[in-house]
Design an enzyme around this catalytic site. Structure first.
Site, PDB file in Angstrom:
ATOM      1  N   LYS A 112       0.735  -1.361   0.420  1.00 13.31           N
ATOM      2  CA  LYS A 112      -0.165  -0.107   0.329  1.00 13.31           C
ATOM      3  C   LYS A 112       1.042   1.607   0.300  1.00 13.31           C
ATOM      4  O   LYS A 112       0.681   1.795  -1.007  1.00 13.31           O
ATOM      5  CB  LYS A 112      -0.808  -0.024   1.188  1.00 13.31           C
ATOM      6  CG  LYS A 112      -1.534  -1.562   1.286  1.00 13.31           C
ATOM      7  CD  LYS A 112      -3.037  -0.878   0.201  1.00 13.31           C
ATOM      8  CE  LYS A 112      -3.884  -2.025   0.540  1.00 13.31           C
ATOM      9  NZ  LYS A 112      -3.821  -3.712   0.766  1.00 13.31           N
TER      10      LYS A 112
HETATM   11  C1  LIG Z   1      -3.992  -4.920  -0.105  1.00 14.22           C
HETATM   12  C2  LIG Z   1      -2.796  -5.944   0.361  1.00 14.22           C
HETATM   13  C3  LIG Z   1      -3.992  -7.019  -0.817  1.00 14.22           C
HETATM   14  C4  LIG Z   1      -5.111  -6.931  -1.709  1.00 14.22           C
HETATM   15  O1  LIG Z   1      -4.901  -6.127  -2.534  1.00 14.22           O
HETATM   16  P1  LIG Z   1      -5.804  -5.351  -3.594  1.00 14.22           P
HETATM   17  O2  LIG Z   1      -5.013  -3.607  -4.296  1.00 14.22           O
HETATM   18  O3  LIG Z   1      -6.785  -4.920  -2.577  1.00 14.22           O
HETATM   19  O4  LIG Z   1      -6.557  -6.291  -4.953  1.00 14.22           O
HETATM   20  C5  LIG Z   1      -2.975  -7.676  -0.713  1.00 14.22           C
HETATM   21  N1  LIG Z   1      -1.735  -8.096  -0.003  1.00 14.22           N
HETATM   22  C6  LIG Z   1      -1.757  -7.792   1.092  1.00 14.22           C
HETATM   23  C7  LIG Z   1      -0.866  -7.693   1.916  1.00 14.22           C
HETATM   24  C8  LIG Z   1      -2.757  -5.976   1.849  1.00 14.22           C
HETATM   25  O5  LIG Z   1      -2.027  -5.440   2.260  1.00 14.22           O
END
Ligand SMILES: *Cc1c(COP(=O)(O)O)cnc(C)c1O
Length: 470
Positions: A112
């Protein structure tokens, strides 16, 4: 560049408006009115560039005239300057044609950060231009809240208040939020569940007086700027492995469909991407859709990979719009039907189109644990539960002809120490720059599941900072 709504009933906007608004007025998601296209020569010219420079060039057509290129380049440079690895998004080779791309070297150890670090700076720039402030409110069960807080801490024109369910996040996740002591950051632990937190946030947005008084804004995963800032790492991996002269494939652990949509966008822009694997845990609505055109909601089941415990992947609406040849009326009807009935009637033509690029995969907790153990034994690599699902998916769906497959590694294994220890007997250590996390001071308030109490905490945070700045 202008942005239109997937539901066709909101006016077109520029990048800066879309950044601040998040959702379109008609409830739809913003998409670019045309997709930028890069030629093979354009891609080749980006080989070997520092990550921030390449990211600015990839994002530039999406930003259009809204932000000067010099500013965008500075923002991208600063966003990644403090990452814990000089390559920013290093590739690790696991097998002959299988690679892992680590997206967890940012301040909160999850992918993120890749977008949030850019977003916080974009907010500051646009708000300074407009001489405005915003208050970001959000609910989190873990990763998103900490990435948003790190991205906004200390920014002049942004206050941020994050709600988390009291006692229901991991200690690492809570401390990543509550030990950020910048005056513009607030944390509330709600005596309730994650859904209660989300309902409180929705209620704050629904209170139009409060919303406009506080200039409420959100940085959730439907914000187009987040998708745009996630495209460059796909470009980085592809260029490193021989694109545009050789195709690549990606496997992406998926929840809200934001990350894998960014991979699709890179492909749409001319990057040679042969295949996209959508990797899910037991919450497998996307896998069922891709397998047999069954897009039907089931109850969310908790798993070892909590960031993928999602049944309604909000960014799927953007893909649906494209699969339907950008027919906004059809998209709106389908999404509203899904909301009402829990089933999305996707026409077969659109489904076949999706299947020509996307492949679904699912893995339950036992399989996830086995994959973590296998990988550790095979090459000493520690992948967190989310990433292990992506790697298992890549191995289950190998490409032909030696097309390299890149599995996205979305979190540092130290964020999930219990699962890692159970699978491998080893407890991964936090990286040195975070090693003191458990010794830092924390600041948060515990509040009942009560809208008025939460609203007055938000007012107090905002009041303190606007008075201080006046
Ligand atoms: C948010 C997240 C995901 C999923 O990503 P999306 O963009 O919502 O599909 C996968 N792995 C981790 C560790 C995350 O924090």
């Amino acid at each position: 560049m202008r942005y239109i709504s997937t539901r066709g009933q909101a006016p077109a906007r520029d990048f800066a408006d879309v950044l601040l608004a998040g959702l379109a007025e008609d409830g739809g998601l913003f998409v670019p009115d045309t997709w930028p296209h890069f030629t093979p020569a354009d891609w080749r010219a980006m080989r070997g560039l520092p990550y921030g420079e390449m990211a600015a060039r990839v994002m530039q057509p999406f930003v259009g005239g809204a932000i000067p290129f010099d500013v965008l380049r500075r923002i991208c440079h600063e966003a990644y300057a403090d990452f814990g690895h000089p390559a920013i998004v290093p590739l690790v080779q696991l097998e002959t044609s299988l690679f892992a791309q680590e997206l967890f070297h940012g301040p909160t150890l999850a992918f993120k950060d890749m977008a949030m670090q850019v977003l916080g700076r974009l907010f500051d720039h646009v708000l300074t231009q407009r001489d405005a402030r915003v208050t970001i409110v959000g609910a989190t069960s873990g990763d998103t809240g900490s990435a948003a807080i790190e991205a906004c801490a200390g920014r002049d024109r942004v206050d941020i208040m994050i709600l988390h369910p009291h006692g229901r996040t991991s200690l690492v996740q809570r401390r990543q939020m509550t030990t950020v002591l910048a005056p513009n950051v607030g944390n509330i632990a709600i005596e309730g569940t994650f859904d209660d937190c989300q309902d409180l946030v929705k209620a704050m947005f629904a209170d139009t007086g409060f919303r406009s008084q506080m200039h409420l804004s959100a940085v959730n995963s439907i914000n187009w700027a987040r998708i745009a800032a996630q495209i460059p790492y796909y470009v980085a991996a592809a260029l490193a492995l021989g694109a545009p002269d050789r195709a690549v494939a990606f496997s992406v652990p998926t929840g809200n469909f934001g990350n894998v949509l960014a991979a699709w966008a890179a492909r749409r822009m001319g990057l040679p991407v042969a295949r996209l694997v959508v990797a899910s845990n037991r919450n497998d609505i996307l896998a069922r859709f891709l397998e047999k055109n069954d897009m039907s909601v089931a109850a969310v089941e908790p798993s070892l990979s909590p960031s993928m415990d999602i049944q309604v992947s909000s960014n799927f609406e953007r893909l649906l719009f494209e699969l339907l040849d950008r027919d906004a009326d059809a998209t709106r009807t389908m999404v509203l039907t899904f909301r009402q009935t829990g089933r999305m009637p996707v026409p077969d033509t659109a489904w076949h189109r999706a299947r020509s690029v996307f492949h679904g995969f699912r893995l339950d907790d036992a399989g996830t644990e086995a994959e973590i153990r296998r990988l550790h034994g095979a090459c000493g690599y520690l992948a967190d539960p989310h990433s292990a699902i992506g790697i298992a998916a890549a191995r289950a769906l190998p490409t032909n002809g030696g097309v390299p497959m890149v599995a996205m590694v979305t979190a540092h294994p130290a964020k999930f120490p219990d699962a890692m220890e159970k699978a491998t007997g080893q407890r991964p250590a936090l990286p040195p720059r975070m090693a003191d996390l458990f010794g830092r001071d924390e600041r948060f308030v515990v509040l009942p599941n009560n809208l008025a109490a939460v609203q007055s905490a938000v007012r107090a945070l905002v009041g303190r900072n606007t008075t201080a700045g006046a």
